[in-house]
Motif scaffolding. Structure first.
Motif, PDB file in Angstrom:
ATOM      1  N   LEU A 137       0.823  -1.208   0.000  1.00 55.42           N
ATOM      2  CA  LEU A 137       0.000   0.000   0.000  1.00 55.42           C
ATOM      3  C   LEU A 137       0.862   1.264   0.000  1.00 55.42           C
ATOM      4  O   LEU A 137       0.403   2.330  -0.403  1.00 55.42           O
ATOM      5  N   GLU A 138       2.111   1.148   0.464  1.00 56.56           N
ATOM      6  CA  GLU A 138       3.013   2.294   0.399  1.00 56.56           C
ATOM      7  C   GLU A 138       3.399   2.596  -1.052  1.00 56.56           C
ATOM      8  O   GLU A 138       3.683   3.735  -1.401  1.00 56.56           O
ATOM      9  N   ILE A 139       3.480   1.551  -1.867  1.00 60.42           N
ATOM     10  CA  ILE A 139       3.978   1.721  -3.233  1.00 60.42           C
ATOM     11  C   ILE A 139       2.877   2.144  -4.187  1.00 60.42           C
ATOM     12  O   ILE A 139       3.056   3.003  -5.031  1.00 60.42           O
ATOM     13  N   THR A 140       1.724   1.490  -4.068  1.00 61.92           N
ATOM     14  CA  THR A 140       0.688   1.722  -5.061  1.00 61.92           C
ATOM     15  C   THR A 140      -0.645   1.937  -4.362  1.00 61.92           C
ATOM     16  O   THR A 140      -0.866   1.419  -3.271  1.00 61.92           O
ATOM     17  N   ASP A 141      -1.523   2.732  -4.975  1.00 61.76           N
ATOM     18  CA  ASP A 141      -2.797   2.956  -4.295  1.00 61.76           C
ATOM     19  C   ASP A 141      -3.965   2.261  -4.981  1.00 61.76           C
ATOM     20  O   ASP A 141      -5.093   2.389  -4.554  1.00 61.76           O
ATOM     21  N   ARG A 142      -3.704   1.534  -6.066  1.00 58.49           N
ATOM     22  CA  ARG A 142      -4.827   0.823  -6.688  1.00 58.49           C
ATOM     23  C   ARG A 142      -4.732  -0.657  -6.354  1.00 58.49           C
ATOM     24  O   ARG A 142      -4.070  -1.431  -7.042  1.00 58.49           O
ATOM     25  N   VAL A 143      -5.378  -0.998  -5.243  1.00 58.74           N
ATOM     26  CA  VAL A 143      -5.197  -2.326  -4.676  1.00 58.74           C
ATOM     27  C   VAL A 143      -6.543  -2.981  -4.390  1.00 58.74           C
ATOM     28  O   VAL A 143      -7.495  -2.306  -3.996  1.00 58.74           O
ATOM     29  N   VAL A 144      -6.614  -4.290  -4.641  1.00 62.05           N
ATOM     30  CA  VAL A 144      -7.752  -5.088  -4.167  1.00 62.05           C
ATOM     31  C   VAL A 144      -7.176  -6.175  -3.278  1.00 62.05           C
ATOM     32  O   VAL A 144      -6.192  -6.817  -3.637  1.00 62.05           O
ATOM     33  N   LEU A 145      -7.756  -6.356  -2.103  1.00 60.67           N
ATOM     34  CA  LEU A 145      -7.278  -7.391  -1.203  1.00 60.67           C
ATOM     35  C   LEU A 145      -8.151  -8.632  -1.372  1.00 60.67           C
ATOM     36  O   LEU A 145      -9.354  -8.587  -1.144  1.00 60.67           O
ATOM     37  N   ALA A 146      -7.512  -9.745  -1.817  1.00 63.41           N
ATOM     38  CA  ALA A 146      -8.256 -11.007  -1.933  1.00 63.41           C
ATOM     39  C   ALA A 146      -8.020 -11.801  -0.658  1.00 63.41           C
ATOM     40  O   ALA A 146      -6.920 -12.283  -0.411  1.00 63.41           O
ATOM     41  N   LEU A 147      -9.055 -11.912   0.146  1.00 61.89           N
ATOM     42  CA  LEU A 147      -8.951 -12.598   1.433  1.00 61.89           C
ATOM     43  C   LEU A 147      -9.182 -14.078   1.183  1.00 61.89           C
ATOM     44  O   LEU A 147     -10.294 -14.582   1.312  1.00 61.89           O
ATOM     45  N   ASN A 148      -8.102 -14.780   0.803  1.00 56.86           N
ATOM     46  CA  ASN A 148      -8.232 -16.155   0.328  1.00 56.86           C
ATOM     47  C   ASN A 148      -8.216 -17.158   1.484  1.00 56.86           C
ATOM     48  O   ASN A 148      -7.931 -16.792   2.620  1.00 56.86           O
ATOM     49  N   LEU A 149      -8.502 -18.406   1.149  1.00 53.60           N
ATOM     50  CA  LEU A 149      -8.518 -19.504   2.113  1.00 53.60           C
ATOM     51  C   LEU A 149      -9.570 -19.292   3.195  1.00 53.60           C
ATOM     52  O   LEU A 149      -9.374 -19.659   4.346  1.00 53.60           O
ATOM     53  N   MET A 150     -10.698 -18.683   2.804  1.00 53.99           N
ATOM     54  CA  MET A 150     -11.788 -18.504   3.752  1.00 53.99           C
ATOM     55  C   MET A 150     -12.330 -19.856   4.206  1.00 53.99           C
ATOM     56  O   MET A 150     -12.835 -19.999   5.310  1.00 53.99           O
ATOM     57  N   ASP A 151     -12.222 -20.868   3.306  1.00 51.82           N
ATOM     58  CA  ASP A 151     -12.682 -22.204   3.685  1.00 51.82           C
ATOM     59  C   ASP A 151     -11.897 -22.721   4.888  1.00 51.82           C
ATOM     60  O   ASP A 151     -12.456 -23.288   5.817  1.00 51.82           O
ATOM     61  N   GLU A 152     -10.564 -22.487   4.855  1.00 52.78           N
ATOM     62  CA  GLU A 152      -9.762 -22.953   5.983  1.00 52.78           C
ATOM     63  C   GLU A 152     -10.024 -22.137   7.241  1.00 52.78           C
ATOM     64  O   GLU A 152      -9.994 -22.658   8.352  1.00 52.78           O
ATOM     65  N   SER A 153     -10.251 -20.828   7.054  1.00 50.79           N
ATOM     66  CA  SER A 153     -10.484 -20.021   8.249  1.00 50.79           C
ATOM     67  C   SER A 153     -11.826 -20.400   8.888  1.00 50.79           C
ATOM     68  O   SER A 153     -11.973 -20.356  10.100  1.00 50.79           O
ATOM     69  N   ARG A 154     -12.787 -20.827   8.049  1.00 51.45           N
ATOM     70  CA  ARG A 154     -14.046 -21.324   8.620  1.00 51.45           C
ATOM     71  C   ARG A 154     -13.799 -22.624   9.382  1.00 51.45           C
ATOM     72  O   ARG A 154     -14.350 -22.852  10.445  1.00 51.45           O
ATOM     73  N   ARG A 155     -12.914 -23.453   8.809  1.00 54.06           N
ATOM     74  CA  ARG A 155     -12.586 -24.715   9.470  1.00 54.06           C
ATOM     75  C   ARG A 155     -11.964 -24.450  10.841  1.00 54.06           C
ATOM     76  O   ARG A 155     -12.169 -25.191  11.789  1.00 54.06           O
ATOM     77  N   HIS A 156     -11.157 -23.371  10.907  1.00 52.24           N
ATOM     78  CA  HIS A 156     -10.533 -23.016  12.189  1.00 52.24           C
ATOM     79  C   HIS A 156     -11.448 -22.152  13.053  1.00 52.24           C
ATOM     80  O   HIS A 156     -11.012 -21.618  14.062  1.00 52.24           O
TER      81      HIS A 156
END
Lengths: 282, 479
Positions: A137-156
């Protein structure tokens, strides 16, 4: 650049264009006239290559194996009438050290000037993944955050407030389980909105430095901005110089840093300088 | 007072002055501020589960597979199992392919060629040279690869390989190498050229060079078929039939482990002589175990790995077939070109416990290790003049069972020593030309490329020499 609202994430509705599969025309690597460049960054083993494959339809081998991608892989897709070139960067924990894979990622973000940078983060290890996110975010301001592995976080049994995260970071956040294609339409939509400036990000920049450092940055930024007005990331350049980064010093001396600002003045995707720069860094 | 002139050099000068003011701890403090902010953001966004699950499967598996006591035995057991399945499963399809492509296909093509009036030399060059070499490579390589690669990829996708690296890390560090060398070595077990590229994850140039030079000791898939075949017909035949598969698999695993040992020893030697320096630290992430997506993994490993490796072997085998056929059919003086070369190399070969045929095959096979065995077989028949097998000079013949292959080797004067030393030399010799080129591209240095190419072949010659001498001493009389 003063839009104050960040779009809510992860709220699919049937009328959204994202749900028309016909919009997504897979192109493989044949990218003659691309409109936008999308970079994929993230920590090792967060599923960047899986996201890459899900969007481009390519079958790059993905391994459960940090450091699988050491070079850049490229592909493309079309969505909403635009053609996107997608670059899968090597996974890195930070952009501050000097190993070759981290350099490839950093140079691409800095000199390749992607229109959108998708940061793929592991939802089960959010804190560690945000270290890299803050640096990007310091380098570039056009960013999308892909919050991946939601399946595993649900498992946890972790509960993650993606809207709060989006507000705090100032960029769209898309919860995903890329292995199962979950969240792909939402990610495509978020990418296209950032690329076409429908969504304007207000990325969080680092603030919590010691006063001594803040003072040094405060002196250096004006000097840098005097030399290169309109540089989008002068704070980051100042931090790198204070850290003794010889490559950034070189880029200032030979004027490559200066080229960045000229690119950011032109309309996204219609600039041939960018194409040349992209070739130069590859 | 600081001069704030707006030139690039001026900015750098200012930065240099400010660096003195902020002091050495800057990098540390910068990292700390990033970590603090990341922790705050994560805390705000994530709600931890109220009660921890009582049983954490990942951690339980990790506790076993990376334990001091069970980590290594389990690793050996698992890889032995993988090779045993490969050896046991590849036998039937290999002989079926050989029967079909060589037993039936080759005579049929011959007949077709003579019916259209093809001249004998073109017929020989194309069918006895190109077709047979290629067919042989497919028959020998396709079945083991189609079994081995999917199993290896499944282990990889499950998340086992980083645990192997974790187990090996401390030994690598003690030998003066970077712990991540364990990762690039694992890639080398697939392909050394890929392993050399994978060393990019190592940031110190010194440790990266060590990893590049020693990557060749990771047995690549071009060499697995040689090991598997020789172990099956020589080592496996030493024990009763019901143990043969297991013992052959163990022999292959020991060769692979010897490779790991050699790469440790060479790393140790290099880091104490021409590549001295400190060992750098790093963090190795153990990813969570993920159930592999079975069918997709099978598909990708068959298409990506097996077919690409096989294609490469075929591309190199076809021209090699031309070279072998020509060298066996162009007569100078009293013998063919290959005959002269074998005669010339034979004294050295015998000294090394090998023979001239094997040495010549290794020269022919520099572009691809995959074609070593087919080349050896054909050259053995030529130089030995074995009657009744094959169809004359430069012809690769049908060998649809291991016992037939064994009889060719025996008539070529092979002993158990020859087999053992061939397995050793297959592990310890120069990298293939693709790997050499990759090393040159990655290091950009002719010197290091030369060292990486010549060091292993020098070691291979030395080791086989000593093994041969000791073997003959122990055996009492010469072989």
């Amino acid at each position: 650049m003063t839009t104050s609202t960040i779009p809510a994430t992860g709220s699919p509705c049937e009328s959204c264009p994202a749900h028309h599969a016909g919009n997504l025309k897979r192109l493989g690597v044949d990218m003659g006239n691309w409109d936008f460049v999308v970079a994929l960054a993230g920590n090792p083993n967060t599923g960047k290559s899986t996201v890459f494959n899900a969007l481009t339809g390519l079958r790059q081998h993905t391994g459960n194996w940090p450091g699988k991608t050491v070079t850049r892989a490229e592909g493309g897709f079309a969505y909403g009438g635009h053609r996107y070139k997608m670059v899968d960067l090597p996974g890195t924990y930070s952009l501050l050290s000097t190993s070759m894979d981290e350099e490839i990622a950093r140079d691409f973000l800095l000199f390749g000037q992607p229109d959108v940078t998708v940061i793929v983060v592991d939802a089960t290890h959010l804190e560690r993944n945000l270290n890299l996110t803050l640096q990007v975010l310091e380098i570039t301001d056009r960013v999308v955050l892909a919050l991946n592995l939601m399946d595993e976080s649900r498992r946890h049994k972790l509960r993650i407030d993606d809207r709060r995260l989006a507000r705090d970071l100032g960029v769209p956040v898309v919860p995903m389980a890329a292995r199962y294609g979950e969240g792909r339409p939402e990610l495509l939509k978020a990418i296209s909105e950032v690329a076409t400036a429908k969504t304007v990000c207000k990325p969080r920049r680092l603030k919590k430095q010691a006063p001594r450092i803040q003072q040094a940055i405060g002196q250096l930024i004006p000097a840098i901005e005097k030399l290169f007005p309109d540089l989008p990331n002068s704070q980051w350049v100042a931090l790198r110089l204070l850290d003794g980064d010889s490559q950034i010093a070189e880029a200032i001396l030979d004027g490559r840093i200066g080229q960045l600002q000229r690119i950011s003045e032109t309309l996204p995707g219609q600039d041939s300088t960018r194409a040349r720069l992209l070739e130069k860094t590859s | 007072m600081i001069q704030k002139n707006s030139t690039a050099a001026g900015v750098l000068e200012l930065a240099e002055q400010l660096r003195w003011q902020v002091g050495d701890s800057f990098h540390q403090e910068l990292m700390e501020s990033i970590y603090t902010e990341a922790a705050q953001l994560a805390n705000r966004a994530v709600t931890q589960p109220t009660d921890k699950p009582r049983f954490d499967l990942d951690r339980t598996i990790d506790r076993i597979v990376t334990s001091r006591r069970w980590g290594f035995p389990l690793m050996v057991l698992l890889f032995t199992l993988v090779f045993w399945i490969t050896i046991a499963g590849a036998n039937a399809p290999s002989s079926w392919l050989a029967t079909m492509l060589i037993g039936t296909g080759q005579p049929w093509l011959k007949q077709l060629a003579s019916s259209v009036g093809m001249p004998w030399w073109l017929n020989g060059l194309l069918i006895d040279g190109v077709y047979l070499t290629t067919a042989w490579v497919i028959a020998v390589m396709l079945p083991p690869m189609a079994i081995f690669f999917p199993m290896f990829t499944l282990l990889e996708d499950f998340g086992y390989l980083p645990r192997v690296a974790f187990n090996l890390d401390s030994i690598f560090r003690r030998s003066g190498a970077h712990g991540k060398q364990a990762l690039s070595m694992m890639m080398g077990f697939g392909c050394n050229a890929a392993g050399v590229v994978a060393t990019r994850v190592i940031d110190s140039p010194r440790e990266r060079l060590i990893a590049i030079i020693t990557n060749n000791f990771a047995l690549c898939n071009g060499r697995w078929p040689t090991q598997i075949l020789i172990a099956t017909i020589y080592i496996g035949s030493l024990v009763p039939a019901y143990l043969a598969g297991l013992v052959s698999a163990l022999a292959v695993v020991s060769i692979a482990l010897l490779g790991v040992l050699l790469s440790l020893v060479v790393s140790w030697g290099l880091s104490r002589t021409i590549l001295k320096g400190e060992v750098s630290t790093f963090s190795l992430e153990l990813p969570p175990y993920r159930p592999p997506r079975f069918w997709q993994t099978i598909y990708t490993s068959l298409i990506d790995r097996t077919m690409i490796v096989l294609w490469r072997a075929v591309v190199f085998a076809a021209p090699a077939g031309v070279v072998i056929w020509l060298s066996a059919n162009i007569i100078i003086g009293d013998a063919s070109i290959s005959g002269h070369l074998i005669r010339w190399l034979n004294p050295l070969g015998i000294l090394l416990g090998l023979n001239g045929v094997i040495l010549l095959a290794y020269v022919v096979a520099i572009p691809a290790n995959e074609i070593v065995i087919p080349t050896i077989l054909m050259l053995t028949v030529l130089s030995g003049g074995i009657a009744g097998i094959g169809h004359g000079a430069g012809v690769m013949f049908e060998l649809n069972s291991d016992s037939q292959t064994l009889s060719v080797f025996q008539q070529g004067g092979w002993t158990l020593l020859t087999a053992v030393n061939l397995m050793l030399f297959s592990l310890i010799h120069n990298p293939c030309s693709t790997t050499i080129y990759t090393i040159y591209k990655e290091t950009g240095s002719k010197k290091w490329t030369l060292i990486a190419s010549l060091l292993p072949v020098g070691m291979g010659l030395t080791i086989t020499f000593f093994v041969a001498q000791i073997w003959r001493l122990l055996a009492g009389a010469g072989f």
